[in-house]
Write a protein that holds these residues in place. Sequence first.
Motif, short mmCIF file in Angstrom:
data_model
loop_
_atom_site.label_atom_id
_atom_site.label_comp_id
_atom_site.label_asym_id
_atom_site.label_seq_id
_atom_site.Cartn_x
_atom_site.Cartn_y
_atom_site.Cartn_z
N TYR A 279 0.79 -1.23 0.00
CA TYR A 279 0.00 0.00 0.00
C TYR A 279 0.82 1.28 0.00
O TYR A 279 0.33 2.32 -0.42
CB TYR A 279 -1.00 0.02 1.16
CG TYR A 279 -0.47 -0.34 2.52
CD1 TYR A 279 0.36 0.51 3.22
CD2 TYR A 279 -0.86 -1.53 3.13
CE1 TYR A 279 0.82 0.19 4.49
CE2 TYR A 279 -0.41 -1.87 4.39
CZ TYR A 279 0.43 -1.01 5.07
OH TYR A 279 0.88 -1.34 6.32
N GLU A 280 2.07 1.26 0.48
CA GLU A 280 2.86 2.49 0.52
C GLU A 280 3.68 2.68 -0.75
O GLU A 280 3.72 3.77 -1.32
CB GLU A 280 3.79 2.48 1.73
CG GLU A 280 3.08 2.67 3.06
CD GLU A 280 2.59 4.09 3.26
OE1 GLU A 280 2.91 4.95 2.43
OE2 GLU A 280 1.86 4.33 4.24
N ARG A 281 4.34 1.63 -1.20
CA ARG A 281 5.30 1.75 -2.32
C ARG A 281 4.94 0.87 -3.51
O ARG A 281 5.77 0.65 -4.40
CB ARG A 281 6.71 1.41 -1.81
CG ARG A 281 7.20 2.35 -0.72
CD ARG A 281 8.48 1.85 -0.08
NE ARG A 281 9.53 1.61 -1.06
CZ ARG A 281 10.65 0.93 -0.81
NH1 ARG A 281 10.83 0.40 0.41
NH2 ARG A 281 11.57 0.76 -1.72
N GLY A 282 3.71 0.38 -3.55
CA GLY A 282 3.31 -0.45 -4.68
C GLY A 282 4.04 -1.79 -4.67
O GLY A 282 4.40 -2.31 -3.62
N ASP A 283 4.24 -2.33 -5.86
CA ASP A 283 4.86 -3.65 -5.99
C ASP A 283 6.38 -3.53 -5.93
O ASP A 283 7.10 -3.78 -6.91
CB ASP A 283 4.43 -4.31 -7.30
CG ASP A 283 2.93 -4.63 -7.32
OD1 ASP A 283 2.37 -4.88 -6.23
OD2 ASP A 283 2.34 -4.62 -8.41
N THR B 20 12.12 -15.30 -9.29
CA THR B 20 11.54 -15.02 -10.61
C THR B 20 11.96 -13.67 -11.18
O THR B 20 11.86 -13.45 -12.38
CB THR B 20 10.00 -15.04 -10.53
OG1 THR B 20 9.56 -13.96 -9.69
CG2 THR B 20 9.50 -16.36 -9.96
N GLY B 21 12.40 -12.77 -10.30
CA GLY B 21 12.73 -11.42 -10.74
C GLY B 21 11.52 -10.55 -10.95
O GLY B 21 11.64 -9.41 -11.41
N ARG B 22 10.33 -11.04 -10.57
CA ARG B 22 9.10 -10.28 -10.76
C ARG B 22 8.53 -9.82 -9.41
O ARG B 22 8.80 -10.45 -8.38
CB ARG B 22 8.05 -11.14 -11.49
CG ARG B 22 8.46 -11.50 -12.91
CD ARG B 22 7.28 -12.09 -13.67
NE ARG B 22 6.84 -13.35 -13.10
CZ ARG B 22 7.32 -14.54 -13.44
NH1 ARG B 22 8.27 -14.63 -14.36
NH2 ARG B 22 6.85 -15.65 -12.88
N PRO B 23 7.74 -8.75 -9.41
CA PRO B 23 7.14 -8.28 -8.15
C PRO B 23 6.30 -9.37 -7.50
O PRO B 23 5.62 -10.15 -8.17
CB PRO B 23 6.27 -7.10 -8.60
CG PRO B 23 6.91 -6.61 -9.85
CD PRO B 23 7.43 -7.84 -10.54
#
Length: 240
Positions: free
Chosen positions: A164-168, A175-178
Amino acid sequence: MRRVEQVMGFPVSLRIDDGDASDEAADAVFGWLREVDARFSPFKPDSEVSRLDRGELEPHELSPDLVEVLDLCEDYRVATRGAFQVRLPGRGLDPCAMVKGWSVQRAADLLTARGAARFCLNAGGDVASVGGPWRVGVRHPEQADRLCQVLEIADGAVATSARYERGDHIVDGRTGRPATGLLSMTVVAASLTEADATATAAFAMGPEGIEWAAAREGCEVFAVDAEHRVFRTPGLPVAA
């Protein structure tokens, strides 16, 4: 005695309820946190972390503090099978996920060493406390003006990782993904080093991180997954 300062990019508030609380103790806390920011920030080109990342320091030249932080990072990398990473592909060395909780716990230890017997140190929503009970609210992951849980702790720590503060911003190092499988992960532990690192690591792991965090010795968990399901460990110190 109460004081709030902006350090390391977030507000840090200190409340000491001892009758003989001193400004010197607070000065030491915030001085230490500013020192940590200068030494360990990957965003400051002259920091020890940045110099190490550029290859300007050999392993034997590192400070004992940075060696400790990097060793902790490696422990969590191994424990999460690579989900917790401080070196992601295409990015520089960034140990911030460990440095925050570690440094604030060090600040709490500093207060205890100076004789403070009842205090609450809140760093961007992550809390280290002594001499409670202290009530700590866990923010609703989707509604900023609501709490989804209130905890009560005495001597211990609470940390939350969420979107909620800084997104993903938390990445699954495998995996290198959010990491998007959880909305919120809160961990209660004896130290903020453990609570903060475990919350971040579990969030990076996604739904499997809930069981992983709950199985860690001394950790209690409150989590909300992406399907809005709520999970609580039996020993979670919920306020009456």
